[in-house]
Design a protein around this motif. Structure first.
Motif, mmCIF file in Angstrom:
data_model
loop_
_atom_site.group_PDB
_atom_site.id
_atom_site.type_symbol
_atom_site.label_atom_id
_atom_site.label_comp_id
_atom_site.label_asym_id
_atom_site.label_seq_id
_atom_site.Cartn_x
_atom_site.Cartn_y
_atom_site.Cartn_z
ATOM 1 N N ARG A 153 -3.218 3.408 -8.158
ATOM 2 C CA ARG A 153 -4.432 3.328 -7.613
ATOM 3 C C ARG A 153 -4.657 1.842 -7.301
ATOM 4 O O ARG A 153 -4.249 0.995 -7.926
ATOM 5 N N MET A 194 0.890 4.179 -3.043
ATOM 6 C CA MET A 194 0.784 5.499 -2.683
ATOM 7 C C MET A 194 1.830 6.452 -3.254
ATOM 8 O O MET A 194 1.568 7.272 -3.681
ATOM 9 N N GLY A 233 2.122 6.174 -6.996
ATOM 10 C CA GLY A 233 0.815 6.675 -7.699
ATOM 11 C C GLY A 233 -0.093 5.913 -8.239
ATOM 12 O O GLY A 233 -0.678 6.184 -9.103
ATOM 13 N N VAL A 285 0.957 -1.245 0.027
ATOM 14 C CA VAL A 285 -0.063 0.126 0.168
ATOM 15 C C VAL A 285 0.928 1.324 0.073
ATOM 16 O O VAL A 285 0.757 2.362 -0.734
ATOM 17 N N LEU A 286 1.906 1.288 0.953
ATOM 18 C CA LEU A 286 2.927 2.302 0.947
ATOM 19 C C LEU A 286 3.352 2.821 -0.750
ATOM 20 O O LEU A 286 3.438 3.926 -1.115
#
Length: 159
Positions: free
Chosen positions: A77, A72, A75, A68-69
């Protein structure tokens, strides 16, 4: 400090641990089972339970955090096709791995009791082994699929 290279390395390391520990645990449990010796099975299952706790559980926690990091920071999704399919396969893997953890612990106890009583393995052990063995295939192939998706990032339109 640029976090992406560190997170990517940790994420790949976690994937290696999941794949390697899963394959290793499966190999040693199958070989112990094939021996038919309750003492060998009990000892191997004891070590396998520890390895699952130390290595697999740690990687299971590390993967979504680093994933997830990374998404993020880069960029991406989480709904991108390859990433969403990876997440789905991760949950499939977990759905088969969680019962296996309990099954391994139970098999260890049954084998230990048989070894201490110098008796044969009970029918429950063999029933649990068949379930354990069957659960390994979808979990292992899901992890292989995740690694393929992670390294290839194909353009998938899942919606």
């Amino acid at each position: 400090m640029e976090w992406v290279p560190l997170l990517r390395w940790l994420h790949v390391l976690g994937a290696c641990v999941l794949l390697g520990t899963g394959a290793g645990i499966a190999f040693f449990m199958v070989m112990a089972h094939r021996s038919g010796d309750a003492k060998v099975i009990a000892h191997t299952a004891h070590i396998v339970v520890i390895a699952d706790f130390l290595f697999t559980a740690s990687a299971v926690i590390l993967q979504p955090v680093t994933g997830v990091l990374l998404a993020m920071l880069i960029g991406w999704r989480l709904t991108e096709g390859w990433l969403l399919l990876s997440i789905i396969l991760y949950f499939v893997t977990g759905a088969f791995w969680l019962p296996v953890v309990w099954i391994q612990h139970r098999m260890k106890k049954l084998a230990k009791a048989a070894a201490q009583a110098d008796s044969v393995l009970p029918p429950d052990y063999f029933r649990l082994y068949r379930i354990w063995f069957a659960c390994g295939f979808p979990a292992f192939f899901s992890v292989l699929g995740i690694v393929w998706l992670m390294t290839n990032r194909p353009a998938l339109d899942l919606w």
